[in-house]
Design a protein around this motif. Structure first.
Motif, PDB file in Angstrom:
ATOM      1  N   LEU A 154      -0.076  11.159   1.612  1.00 58.99           N
ATOM      2  CA  LEU A 154       0.702  10.990   2.843  1.00 58.99           C
ATOM      3  C   LEU A 154       1.826  12.010   2.933  1.00 58.99           C
ATOM      4  O   LEU A 154       2.044  12.637   3.969  1.00 58.99           O
TER       5      LEU A 154
ATOM      6  N   ALA B  49       0.264   7.753  -1.728  1.00 58.87           N
ATOM      7  CA  ALA B  49       1.601   8.199  -1.329  1.00 58.87           C
ATOM      8  C   ALA B  49       1.704   9.720  -1.399  1.00 58.87           C
ATOM      9  O   ALA B  49       2.264  10.358  -0.494  1.00 58.87           O
TER      10      ALA B  49
ATOM     11  N   LYS C 168       1.150  14.483   5.877  1.00 59.25           N
ATOM     12  CA  LYS C 168       1.835  14.018   7.084  1.00 59.25           C
ATOM     13  C   LYS C 168       3.247  14.552   7.235  1.00 59.25           C
ATOM     14  O   LYS C 168       3.753  14.699   8.360  1.00 59.25           O
TER      15      LYS C 168
ATOM     16  N   ARG D 239       1.498   3.407   2.292  1.00 57.94           N
ATOM     17  CA  ARG D 239       2.389   3.576   3.436  1.00 57.94           C
ATOM     18  C   ARG D 239       3.726   2.879   3.194  1.00 57.94           C
ATOM     19  O   ARG D 239       4.790   3.430   3.528  1.00 57.94           O
TER      20      ARG D 239
ATOM     21  N   ALA E 204       7.387   4.661   2.873  1.00 51.24           N
ATOM     22  CA  ALA E 204       8.488   4.155   3.700  1.00 51.24           C
ATOM     23  C   ALA E 204       9.701   3.809   2.844  1.00 51.24           C
ATOM     24  O   ALA E 204      10.842   4.125   3.210  1.00 51.24           O
TER      25      ALA E 204
ATOM     26  N   ASP F 105       0.828  -1.208   0.000  1.00 50.89           N
ATOM     27  CA  ASP F 105       0.000   0.000   0.000  1.00 50.89           C
ATOM     28  C   ASP F 105       0.860   1.254   0.000  1.00 50.89           C
ATOM     29  O   ASP F 105       2.099   1.198  -0.041  1.00 50.89           O
TER      30      ASP F 105
END
Length: 332
Positions: A324, A321, A328, A179, A183, A177
């Motif tokens: 995020l 992505a 974030k 996240r 990462a 996914d």
């Protein structure tokens, strides 16, 4: 080029070459049409004419570039000649040695070479051979896994090895996914390679029961139980199905050769008998005791909750992505 593109592709999303024939023309074309890099899987035997037909069928479904994955542990010289003569965008190689001469030959044909590695030493050899990008596979990956290191430790080491060289690093192993995508980017990768998530797509050639289990189950195990005779020394990560749980502790000398036939498949146009403990996942043609067959899956399988079109998988990865990063991390 769009967000996080690489190697001339719009997005840094790579669909792994799913064996033995799970990533067929329909899946590869769907990923290519969505802006990612789709990879066919070449047969594990010499079949250059068949492979040419596979490439041409894929081209009938997409005008965008794609690649072909070759497992070097099996006969492959004629298959690679066919790939280069067809001038596909990418030759992806794994599980074996390749030479600087092969890389130069591919480049002369206009084909990029992208090996998959499972260790720092393999990555260094790839750099020395002059490859165009490197897929770094962690032990979390599904299917046959050549390395022993986890992705979170191996990936930054390879990134540091590459330094300022123009060799994109693609992360693989347990990513399903947005996240996981972010990462991997934070560890220095320019893209991600996904296998299990694309097996669980509408266009994959996997058997419906295999896809269903990828949605319903969430545990995997690293083992060598399946396909010991055909491909010795090739450990793999599989779903912890009831069959596997009952058979995972069989003695090391046992293998598929002396086991009964539990089903049949047509694989790359050839009818095959499937013995119990064989390392062949069920495709849509497979008949027999499907629940007793191997089902490869990476550690991220528990995050897969539905079967989606492959293009939607790419879209969700990229948009998720981006969201995020912007929501974030943009204020950090």
């Amino acid at each position: 080029m769009g967000w996080r593109g690489m190697l001339g592709f719009e997005y840094g999303i790579v669909q792994a070459p799913l064996g033995p024939d799970i990533s067929g023309p329909e899946l590869v074309a769907a990923v290519a049409n969505a802006g990612g890099l789709g990879l066919l899987r070449a047969p594990d035997w010499e079949a250059p004419d068949y492979l040419r037909d596979l490439i041409r069928k894929t081209r009938s479904l997409t005008e965008r570039p794609f690649g072909v994955g070759v497992v070097l542990a099996f006969p492959h010289n004629e298959n690679i000649k066919a790939i280069l003569s067809e001038k596909v965008a990418v030759l992806q190689v794994s599980w074996g040695e390749y030479s600087e001469e092969l890389v130069l030959e591919a480049h002369s044909a206009g084909v990029k070479v992208v090996p998959q590695v499972g260790s720092f030493d393999e990555a260094r050899k790839a750099v020395n051979a002059g490859v165009d990008a490197i897929i770094v596979q962690g032990r979390e990956a599904g299917g046959h896994v050549i390395g022993q290191d986890g992705l979170i430790s191996l990936l930054p080491m390879v990134v540091d090895l590459i330094g300022d060289r123009d060799i994109p690093i693609i992360a693989a192993g347990g990513i399903v996914d947005a996240r996981g995508y972010v990462a991997a980017l934070s560890l220095g990768a320019q893209g991600i390679c996904l296998g299990t998530r694309f097996v669980a797509s509408e266009e994959s050639y996997a058997h419906p029961e295999y896809k269903r289990k990828l949605v319903e189950m969430d545990k995997t195990e690293y083992t060598d139980v399946f396909g010991r005779a055909r491909w010795p020394g090739a450990p793999h990560r599989v779903l912890q199905t009831p069959f596997f749980s009952n058979w995972k502790n069989i003695p090391a000398h046992e293998n598929e050769v002396n086991q009964p036939i539990i089903g049949r498949s047509t694989i790359h146009g050839i009818e095959k008998k499937i013995h119990r403990l064989a390392g062949t996942v069920p495709n849509v043609t497979t008949t027999g005791d499907i629940d007793s067959m191997v089902m490869f899956a990476g550690e991220g399988v528990g995050l897969i909750r539905e079967i989606l079109p492959a293009g939607e998988v790419v879209k969700q990865l990229v948009e998720g992505a981006q969201l995020l990063v912007h929501t974030k991390f943009s204020g950090l």
